[in-house]
Scaffold this active site. Structure first.
Site, mmCIF file in Angstrom:
data_model
loop_
_atom_site.group_PDB
_atom_site.id
_atom_site.type_symbol
_atom_site.label_atom_id
_atom_site.label_comp_id
_atom_site.label_asym_id
_atom_site.label_seq_id
_atom_site.Cartn_x
_atom_site.Cartn_y
_atom_site.Cartn_z
ATOM 1 N N LEU A 206 0.847 -1.192 0.000
ATOM 2 C CA LEU A 206 0.000 0.000 0.000
ATOM 3 C C LEU A 206 0.886 1.247 0.000
ATOM 4 O O LEU A 206 1.748 1.385 0.873
ATOM 5 C CB LEU A 206 -0.916 0.006 1.228
ATOM 6 C CG LEU A 206 -1.911 -1.167 1.313
ATOM 7 C CD1 LEU A 206 -2.489 -1.283 2.717
ATOM 8 C CD2 LEU A 206 -3.028 -0.987 0.297
ATOM 9 N N HIS A 207 0.666 2.121 -0.971
ATOM 10 C CA HIS A 207 1.538 3.290 -1.064
ATOM 11 C C HIS A 207 0.868 4.529 -1.653
ATOM 12 O O HIS A 207 1.476 5.588 -1.718
ATOM 13 C CB HIS A 207 2.757 2.957 -1.928
ATOM 14 C CG HIS A 207 2.430 2.826 -3.389
ATOM 15 N ND1 HIS A 207 1.882 1.678 -3.919
ATOM 16 C CD2 HIS A 207 2.540 3.699 -4.408
ATOM 17 C CE1 HIS A 207 1.688 1.854 -5.210
ATOM 18 N NE2 HIS A 207 2.080 3.072 -5.543
ATOM 19 N N ARG A 208 -0.373 4.424 -2.121
ATOM 20 C CA ARG A 208 -0.997 5.587 -2.774
ATOM 21 C C ARG A 208 -1.224 6.709 -1.766
ATOM 22 O O ARG A 208 -1.591 6.456 -0.617
ATOM 23 C CB ARG A 208 -2.317 5.191 -3.435
ATOM 24 C CG ARG A 208 -2.100 4.374 -4.694
ATOM 25 C CD ARG A 208 -3.317 4.297 -5.570
ATOM 26 N NE ARG A 208 -2.981 3.597 -6.802
ATOM 27 C CZ ARG A 208 -2.567 4.183 -7.923
ATOM 28 N NH1 ARG A 208 -2.466 5.501 -7.962
ATOM 29 N NH2 ARG A 208 -2.264 3.478 -8.979
ATOM 30 N N ASP A 285 -3.009 -1.334 -3.413
ATOM 31 C CA ASP A 285 -3.632 -0.180 -4.074
ATOM 32 C C ASP A 285 -2.895 0.137 -5.372
ATOM 33 O O ASP A 285 -3.047 1.215 -5.936
ATOM 34 C CB ASP A 285 -3.688 1.040 -3.147
ATOM 35 C CG ASP A 285 -2.320 1.462 -2.615
ATOM 36 O OD1 ASP A 285 -1.293 0.972 -3.134
ATOM 37 O OD2 ASP A 285 -2.263 2.293 -1.684
#
Length: 364
Positions: A206-208, A285
């Site tokens: 997850l990085h957005r 994501d």
């Protein structure tokens, strides 16, 4: 055919590199093509881009100067130095990849310099203009001369937008070319971390910004990990952006105190694909991971409101969801039973189709 056609291929991020791993070898089969790979330096470091080049056995012919600053200033920096490079080289065609800022910068430079432009991964739309990537996609396709499309939705979107369909080509997914070409390398990798091989695990990435740049998003991730780790081991290769924001919001201890969660540094391409292939499911994501899990047949829950890759839902193993941990695990179980299909032309020959089509274009 005596004329040599110069083709510049611009990349800037890890996903870009994954999508062009077969270009050098395929284009060498055409004596009249002179391919030059340009790295914009959007994301370039030993741990990020360079190791991908090394694993794929390819090199960037040109690496633009490094820049530290915000995204808009970086866009101008890439435009400035790419303009100098293309002015000196004068290519017949510039190929840009995906939807990152380097893609947009390349399209602008090609347009201003009168260089023909091809967009690899054209026509994808999330229909969410809050996403910077969506703006990049729309503008790049407005400036392109040739459109290389990965899935049916891309064809449909470009047709609706009034593009000349004689210049739109469904070629398949070059990211899958890499998965197929390097499958043996992927399967031979070992993990640089310890885990219980007798217990199933989920892979999480997850990085957005919408998920990790605010306290509310990070607390949702924390709750998700706490719940899912009751039933699975969790292996979480952590993006630098995510790690930095966890520290900023003083949540490092909270994340570290969750049992059954293994945090790692970002993994190289081969190791990460091995992780996905052995996992009981993926929570992400990311955009590209939706496609990779669809091809491999691994359940994937994407924590976003929309996707520009609808084929991964219609035919594949992907599903869009909100942060609802019990429903996420329930959905992963359902997806394991789904009779998914590999989308058309995701067969490892997409780069070859691009080269064949360009050969036709330049031979006309």
């Amino acid at each position: 055919m005596n004329k040599i056609f110069k083709i510049s291929l611009l990349v800037g991020t890890r996903p870009n590199i994954v999508k062009i791993s077969q270009f050098s070898s395929v284009f060498k089969e055409y004596d009249h093509f002179d391919l030059k790979i340009i790295h914009s330096n959007q994301h370039y470091s030993e741990s990020v881009s360079s190791i991908f080049f090394t694993q794929f056995g390819i090199e960037a012919d040109v690496i633009l100067p490094k820049f530290n600053g915000d995204a808009s200033a970086h866009l101008g920096h890439i435009i400035q130095y790419l303009s100098v490079e293309l002015m000196n080289d004068k290519p017949d065609l510039l190929i840009v990849v995906g939807d990152v800022n380097s893609t947009l910068a390349g399209a602008i430079v090609a347009n201003k310099m009168g260089i023909q432009l091809a967009h690899l991964e054209s026509g994808l739309r999330s229909f969410d203009r809050r996403m910077p990537e969506e703006i990049n996609r729309i503008i790049v396709d407005e400036l392109s001369d040739y459109y290389f499309v990965t899935e049916q939705s891309g064809l449909d979107n470009l047709r609706k937008e009034g593009k000349n369909m004689n210049q739109v080509f469904l070629v398949g997914n070059t990211m899958i070319d890499s998965l197929i070409a390097f499958n043996q390398n992927i399967q031979s990798k070992s993990f640089p971390f310890e885990y219980d091989m007798n217990l199933p695990f989920l892979a999480v990435t997850l990085h957005r910004p919408s998920n990790v740049d605010n306290l509310d998003g990070l607390l949702k991730i924390l709750a998700l990990l706490k719940y899912c780790s009751k039933y699975f081991q969790i292996i979480f290769p952590m993006h630098p952006r995510t790690k930095k924001n966890i520290d900023i919001f003083n949540l490092t201890g909270d994340f570290e105190n969750i049992a059954q969660v293994i945090y790692t540094e970002p993994l190289d391409y081969f190791t990460f694909q091995k992780l996905i292939s052995l996992s009981g499911g993926v929570i992400t994501d990311s955009g590209g991971i939706q496609e990779e899990t669809t091809f491999i047949g691994v359940p994937c829950v994407t924590l976003r409101e929309n996707t520009e890759r609808p084929v991964t839902i219609d035919m594949g193993t992907n599903e869009l969801m909100d942060f609802d941990p019990p429903k996420i695990l329930e959905k992963l179980n359902q997806l394991r039973e789904k009779k998914s299909q590999i989308p058309p032309l995701w067969d490892g020959r997409s780069t070859e189709r691009i080269a064949e089509k360009l050969n036709e274009i330049f031979s006309a």
